[in-house]
Design a protein around this motif. Structure first.
Motif, short mmCIF file in Angstrom:
data_model
loop_
_atom_site.label_atom_id
_atom_site.label_comp_id
_atom_site.label_asym_id
_atom_site.label_seq_id
_atom_site.Cartn_x
_atom_site.Cartn_y
_atom_site.Cartn_z
N PRO A 118 0.83 -1.21 0.00
CA PRO A 118 0.00 0.00 0.00
C PRO A 118 0.86 1.25 0.00
CG PRO A 118 -0.04 -1.08 2.15
CD PRO A 118 0.68 -2.00 1.22
N LYS A 119 0.34 2.30 -0.61
CA LYS A 119 1.06 3.57 -0.67
C LYS A 119 0.85 4.31 0.65
CE LYS A 119 1.53 7.84 -3.34
NZ LYS A 119 1.00 8.64 -4.45
N LYS A 120 1.97 4.70 1.27
CA LYS A 120 1.90 5.40 2.56
C LYS A 120 2.53 6.78 2.43
CE LYS A 120 1.58 1.25 5.36
NZ LYS A 120 2.03 0.51 6.54
N VAL A 121 1.87 7.75 3.01
CA VAL A 121 2.33 9.14 2.93
C VAL A 121 2.55 9.66 4.35
CG1 VAL A 121 1.68 11.48 2.26
CG2 VAL A 121 1.14 9.57 0.76
N LYS A 122 3.68 10.31 4.56
CA LYS A 122 3.94 10.93 5.87
C LYS A 122 3.30 12.31 5.90
CE LYS A 122 8.19 8.46 7.03
NZ LYS A 122 9.62 8.56 7.36
N ARG A 123 2.58 12.59 6.99
CA ARG A 123 1.90 13.87 7.14
C ARG A 123 2.32 14.49 8.48
NH1 ARG A 123 -2.27 14.21 3.34
NH2 ARG A 123 -3.11 16.04 4.41
N ILE A 124 2.13 15.80 8.58
CA ILE A 124 2.41 16.51 9.83
C ILE A 124 1.19 17.35 10.22
CG2 ILE A 124 4.92 16.60 9.55
CD1 ILE A 124 4.52 19.53 8.56
N ARG A 125 1.06 17.57 11.53
CA ARG A 125 0.01 18.44 12.04
C ARG A 125 0.48 19.02 13.36
NH1 ARG A 125 -3.84 13.23 12.85
NH2 ARG A 125 -2.70 12.22 14.54
N LEU A 126 -0.14 20.10 13.77
CA LEU A 126 0.20 20.69 15.07
C LEU A 126 -0.24 19.74 16.19
CD1 LEU A 126 -0.77 24.46 14.76
CD2 LEU A 126 1.50 23.55 15.28
N ALA A 127 0.59 19.61 17.19
CA ALA A 127 0.22 18.82 18.37
C ALA A 127 -0.98 19.51 19.03
CB ALA A 127 1.39 18.72 19.33
N PRO A 128 -1.95 18.75 19.56
CA PRO A 128 -3.20 19.33 20.09
C PRO A 128 -3.02 20.54 21.01
CG PRO A 128 -3.34 16.95 20.09
CD PRO A 128 -1.94 17.28 19.66
N PRO A 129 -2.02 20.56 21.92
CA PRO A 129 -1.92 21.74 22.82
C PRO A 129 -1.69 23.06 22.07
CG PRO A 129 -0.57 19.92 23.62
CD PRO A 129 -1.01 19.55 22.25
N TYR A 130 -1.12 22.97 20.86
CA TYR A 130 -0.72 24.20 20.17
C TYR A 130 -1.74 24.66 19.12
CZ TYR A 130 3.63 22.92 22.39
OH TYR A 130 4.58 22.58 23.33
N THR A 131 -2.92 24.08 19.15
CA THR A 131 -3.95 24.54 18.22
C THR A 131 -4.71 25.75 18.78
OG1 THR A 131 -5.49 22.92 19.16
CG2 THR A 131 -4.30 22.27 17.17
N LYS A 132 -4.46 26.06 20.05
CA LYS A 132 -5.10 27.22 20.66
C LYS A 132 -4.19 28.43 20.53
CE LYS A 132 -7.53 24.22 23.90
NZ LYS A 132 -7.64 23.73 25.27
N GLN A 133 -4.78 29.59 20.37
CA GLN A 133 -4.04 30.81 20.04
C GLN A 133 -3.02 31.18 21.11
OE1 GLN A 133 -6.57 34.02 18.93
NE2 GLN A 133 -4.90 35.39 18.40
#
Length: 813
Positions: free
Chosen positions: A175-190
């Motif tokens: 299967p084709k796998k793609v690496k993704r990134i996202r902000l860690a939950p604590p840093y989604t707040k302003q």
């Protein structure tokens, strides 16, 4: 495996709850082979002649093959005189067949210090490596010991009880796998994010990366988007620092995760409204629907440019609305390019595509997505007839006459058109066979009321069939008006077409630059080392290539026979035509469409897109350009060499010639544009010429069908061709003679041959052929096939002839 019978295996107790027909399993076959199998039947009858082995593993959570697929495989093997194993091997995408890799490991009881054997330096190196590694592949052994041939040294180690051979089974599909990134939950707040920016004041590269992410994913206004994040490669491609990204992940500001994604691009539908059919198209649609009330198969005989595709799309919509699936079959990958564009507008991501330009992994994904009911419509070429449909209600076989629907090279040598009709019967689905020039078999079945028959005799809208002009090459040679291989008429019309800013298609059913080279002094012609054919000259790369086996060699500067420099090209292919036209039409953009220019995955797409946009003025091509392509600005079609197609030694040559020329002629004069077709021939008085000028298929059929009946050919008789092969010419002739005599004793005058085929040596195998003609009504076809299979024993039991290969080709093209 190509063995006639199926094999029984025991099911381990723990597999009882999950064993199911159509699931893939791992089995041991013979002493050492590890193979992929498919469960065909579950029963409680142990075999009497052998001890059944146990299944090693069950690979699937749900069946990979559905019940109707298994029935179709069984029918295909029986009808085309193949085996179910050969059909299955052809049906399953390579990615669903496991590969078996050979490894060695130390024998558990081996102790080098106490061994009674002596070991070479290379063997010591291998044994030392095995102390560090539990397993070594054959390739690794080769690299460690620095030898190419490893089998002798492995055999030696096995005989000394030092190592064991093991097989490791590996799934080919990844299967084709793609690496993704996202902000860690604590840093989604302003507030927390502002603190991060303060900490990164002295790290501008990390700050840039964080700002880039916030532009791509506005977490303040749409915090739910952060869950998906962005592809990691996207940030790197944007020129941002990879090391900074690693630092942000390490410090916990970003999270990195892996997502499994589909390789198949899915596009949403662009149009919600149905097509508006013309009054004529609506009448034809109603006739087809009425025909389906009485017949499961209907022949739609519609002239080129009559708007058959619009009728197909409307029928597809109706089938989907009723909850069914649709298979739309085309003979060439080139055709799928345009059709897919049109269908995607209506069906979007509910449309699947299946053809040989897809990679193994892509084909597995289409297969599995269809199993999961993710597609309502599949567009595919020959092999798509074996896909896992659960609720098929409509099959469309477009250009049903095409030779590309027949598989020639490997068993089963099936015709996908005929197999599609059987598939329709299994699913209780309706089948449409569409063509402007139907095969004689399909047209005969329609006239005999075995199929429904609907005729669409007018082109769509205001367009009319093109005018056909005949150019006499013999006369042109006498008057010296030819320019290379082109008549004065064709060159004049090409110049007029370019001047009018319109487009032209030039058809020559032979690729390469020249069919062969010849020495003017001694007449030597370079031949293939493996086949009894001359080598075709390809100017690109300056090579000679065999179009049967792929053998190639550099083009000689001097004659290898006499040493002369006077070597010249004889005849012409698409490559030479392209070169000549570039010289004759210096202002025109000329491109070529054949097997050589479309080898890469998007070769067809790029050429067709360029021609559609008007970037290409003249498209030179083989039969790829004849099939169902729809271009608005094609004013001229040129057929360069009619005679070579017509005089091929085959009872279908006139039929094929008419089909090819009529089909390519149909590319000219779409919409309101008046089209012209120029056909070059050395003999304008040939009977077929008048039929090509009038483009009257019915009249042509009537002129030919009498000969088919007189000489006992399809559609009145069935044909089975038997091909006998051996590397030794004497052996193949003896085997063919013995088999022929045996069959003539049983079948009499129904057996023709043995004879040498037109090309009697391919890939170092000499060929002989027998042809069996079978009446459709007076004789049992199944019994004849059984007789043919049994008769092969006169060869297989002869010690001298045992190496002979016998292939059956049912309904040969």
């Amino acid at each position: 495996v190509p063995i006639p019978k199926l094999f029984t295996y025991r099911v381990p107790f723990e597999f009882n709850p999950i064993v199911e027909e159509g699931k893939r399993v791992i089995i041991q076959f013979g002493r050492k082979k590890i193979l992929t199998g498919v469960i065909r039947n579950i029963h409680e009858r142990p075999p009497k002649l052998y001890e059944a082995k146990y299944l090693l593993d069950i690979l699937d959570d749900q069946p990979s093959l559905l019940p109707n697929q298994l029935k179709l495989i069984e029918w295909c093997a029986d009808y085309y005189m193949s085996t179910q194993g050969e059909v299955l091997s052809n049906v399953l995408p390579a990615g669903l067949k496991l590969s078996s890799l050979s490894f060695i490991q130390l024998h558990p009881e081996f102790d080098l210090a106490q061994s009674i054997y002596e070991f070479s330096d290379q063997e010591h190196i291998i044994l030392h490596s095995l102390n560090k590694n539990k397993l070594l592949s054959y390739q690794e052994v080769s690299e460690i010991a620095e030898i190419k041939q490893v089998y002798q040294i492995i055999k030696s180690l096995v005989s000394k009880d030092a190592v064991l051979l093991i097989e490791q089974v590996k799934d080919k599909y990844q299967p084709k796998k793609v690496k993704r990134i996202r902000l860690a939950p604590p840093y989604t707040k302003q507030q927390e994010l502002q603190a991060v920016f303060s900490d990164l004041e002295k790290r501008p590269k990390q700050t840039d990366l964080l700002l880039y992410y916030l532009r791509e994913v506005p977490v303040y206004s749409k915090p739910e988007l952060n869950e998906a994040g962005i592809e990691k490669s996207k940030a790197v491609k944007a020129g941002l620092s990879n090391s900074s990204l690693k630092s942000l992940i390490k410090s916990g500001i970003f999270e990195e995760y892996t997502e499994t994604v589909s390789r198949i691009e899915r596009t949403p539908a662009q149009s919600e409204s149905s097509l508006e059919l013309s009054d004529v198209q609506q009448q034809i649609l109603e006739q087809i629907v009425d025909s389906f009330q009485e017949k499961d198969v209907t022949l739609l005989h519609g002239v080129t440019g009559s708007g058959k595709t619009e009728i197909y799309i409307t029928l597809i919509e109706q089938a989907i609305e009723a909850g069914g699936q649709v298979l739309y079959m085309l003979p060439e990958i080139a055709l799928t390019t345009q059709i897919v564009k049109r269908l995607t507008k209506f069906f979007g991501d509910r449309l699947g595509i299946y053809h040989s330009k897809y990679s193994d992994n892509e084909r597995v994904e289409v297969w599995r997505q269809l199993l999961n009911n993710e597609y309502d419509v599949v567009v595919g070429v020959r092999s798509s007839v074996f896909l896992p449909f659960a609720n098929l209600s409509l099959i469309i076989v477009d250009e049903e006459h095409e030779i590309s629907f027949k598989q020639f090279e490997q068993s089963p040598r099936y015709n996908a058109r005929d197999t599609a009709i059987v598939l329709g019967q299994l699913h209780h689905a309706k089948t449409i066979l569409g063509s402007a020039t139907p095969s004689f078999e399909s047209y005969y079945n329609a006239l005999e009321h075995k199929y429904g028959h609907v005729t669409l005799s007018d082109r769509f809208g205001n367009s009319v069939l093109p005018t056909v002009q005949i150019a006499n090459i013999t006369e042109g040679r006498k008057k010296k008006t030819l320019k290379g291989e082109f008549s004065k008429e064709l060159i004049n019309e090409l110049e007029n077409t370019i001047a009018a800013k319109k487009q032209a298609i030039i058809f020559q059913n032979r690729r390469g630059y020249s069919p062969f080279l010849s020495c003017d002094e001694c007449a030597h012609v370079p031949k293939c080392l493996n086949c009894s054919v001359s080598l075709t000259y390809h100017m690109y790369g300056n090579i000679l290539r065999c179009h049967y086996c792929g053998y190639k060699e550099p083009a000689p500067r001097q004659c290898p026979s006499c040493g002369s420099n006077r070597i010249r090209t004889i005849g012409f292919g698409t490559e030479k035509i392209e070169e000549d036209l570039k010289l004759l039409l210096p202002t025109a953009h000329v491109e070529r469409m054949d097997l050589d220019t479309t080898r890469n995955k998007y070769g067809y797409q790029q050429l067709i897109d360029g021609f559609e946009k008007g970037d290409i003025d003249v498209l030179v091509g083989t039969q790829m350009v004849t099939k169902g392509l729809d271009f608005d600005h094609v004013q001229l079609v040129g057929v360069v060499d009619l005679d070579r197609m017509l005089h091929f030694p085959d009872f279908r040559s006139a039929e094929r010639c008419f089909q090819l020329v009529t089909q390519v002629s149909g590319r000219a004069g779409r919409r309101e544009l008046a089209g012209l077709v120029v056909i070059q021939t050395t003999d304008p008085n040939q009977p077929i010429i008048q039929h090509l000028v009038t483009q009257d298929f019915v009249d042509f059929y009537k002129s030919e069908i009498g000969d088919r009946m007189t000489y006992e050919y399809p559609p009145f008789f069935r044909l089975i061709k038997i091909v006998i092969k051996n590397r030794d010419q004497q052996k193949v002739e003896l085997a063919a003679s013995k088999l022929g005599d045996t069959l003539k004793n049983q079948l009499g005058k129904r057996v023709l041959g043995p004879k040498q085929p037109f090309v009697n040596k391919i890939r170092n195998q000499f060929h002989m052929e027998l042809l069996i003609k079978i009446e459709k009504s007076k004789i049992n076809l199944s019994k004849v096939k059984d007789l043919l299979k049994d008769s092969v024993s006169v060869i297989s039991t002869d010690r001298e002839l045992r190496s002979t290969i016998v292939n059956f080709d049912v309904d040969p093209f």
